[in-house]
Write a protein that holds these residues in place. Sequence first.
Motif, PDB file in Angstrom:
ATOM      1  N   ASP A   1      -7.600  59.177  29.130  1.00 25.53           N
ATOM      2  CA  ASP A   1      -8.535  59.806  28.186  1.00 25.53           C
ATOM      3  C   ASP A   1      -7.909  59.791  26.795  1.00 25.53           C
ATOM      4  OD1 ASP A   1      -6.770  62.017  27.964  1.00 25.53           O
ATOM      5  OD2 ASP A   1      -7.658  62.891  29.759  1.00 25.53           O
TER       6      ASP A   1
ATOM      7  N   ASP B   1     -15.202  58.399  33.372  1.00 28.13           N
ATOM      8  CA  ASP B   1     -15.897  57.976  32.160  1.00 28.13           C
ATOM      9  C   ASP B   1     -15.209  58.481  30.887  1.00 28.13           C
ATOM     10  OD1 ASP B   1     -16.420  60.531  32.642  1.00 28.13           O
ATOM     11  OD2 ASP B   1     -18.595  60.350  32.797  1.00 28.13           O
ATOM     12  N   HIS B   2     -13.972  59.044  30.996  1.00 29.11           N
ATOM     13  CA  HIS B   2     -13.275  59.497  29.794  1.00 29.11           C
ATOM     14  C   HIS B   2     -12.271  58.457  29.306  1.00 29.11           C
ATOM     15  CE1 HIS B   2     -15.088  63.377  30.269  1.00 29.11           C
ATOM     16  NE2 HIS B   2     -14.595  63.505  31.495  1.00 29.11           N
TER      17      HIS B   2
END
Length: 322
Positions: A277, A239-240
């Motif tokens: 990220d 989720d980054h």
Amino acid sequence: MRADRLVSLVLLLRQRGRLSAAALARELEVSTRTVLRDIEALSAAGVPVYAERGRNGGFALLPGFRTELTGLSHDEALALLIAGSRRGAQTFGLGSALASAMLKVVDALPDSHRVAAAGATQRLLVDPRTDLLSRPLVTEELPDAVVAELRIAVLAGHKVRIRYAPDGKAPAWRTVDPIGLVTVRDQGYLLAARSGEDRTYRLSRVLAAEALDEPAERPDRVDLDRAWRDRSTRFRAGDHQVTVRVRLDPDSREQLLRTVLAVLSEDGPTLEVTFQDGRHAEWALWQLSPGAEVLEPQWLRTALHDRALALTARYGRDQPRP
DNA sequence: CCCCAGCAGTGGAAGATAGT
DNA sequence: ACTATCTTCCACTGCTGGGG
């Protein structure tokens, strides 16, 4: 068939220490009576196997017994000597064991091969500590005692308590079900389950470990290679992730593609790509400048602008600061 | 081709032994 | 005394080679 089983039996006893006839029978897929007859045959052939009766008894080999590695060819021994990755062994707390094992391999060779093999290993080097540009390869210092404790828990299938320091957070104790140890590019990881959820821990962030007596809740069999691939896939899809729209010079296209996770769309010089990220995206696009211009998101434009300002401020002076 | 003896390998059950 | 484990005895199965 029987000869194969006798060899398997000796190897099982060498690897596991003491095993009951029933346990050996399960491993070898025969009856206990057959195992006992095989033990008798080994004993008659001079293999020093002895029985311990009573509770927790079983069969074991006399300490110090080892099969001779006769028949090991020069190339086979050499392959073992250079394939045994020193770093991998160190990552798992087995550096000294590897060294002594390698001594035994050399020792087991016939005289004629021994000198040649020892000489050959001086002329073959695997994984030196720096690359051709003298850049030190990233190696992690791992306390032997911690890794050894983890290894014991993993192999015995026991739960383990670890004091773990996640990136940027305070260390804390937690109890996990260890599944396996993985070393990749000199970095070690513990694959484990915690309350049934898959977890991956960097060994360098495990500050202390304590194997518990309680058996781990984990499947009997595991395909570690597959488990690792699954986790890295999930990590990459974590989720980054950030999506970036970027306008590129043609010369920079190949270099960008080497650093992104995926290309979502491409319209002439403008690409929409995802990075693992934000930090990685900033680093990659800074390397590409001025061949690339970030169009979105704005925060990434700002970050690159700030970097450029800081660089300008430093080199804008006439003289270096004292 | 069939029968039979010999042999190797295997398994079950009862007994002996040792630790708790 | 109970339990876990090894030891001993007996019987079965399947393969192989010799003889009719």
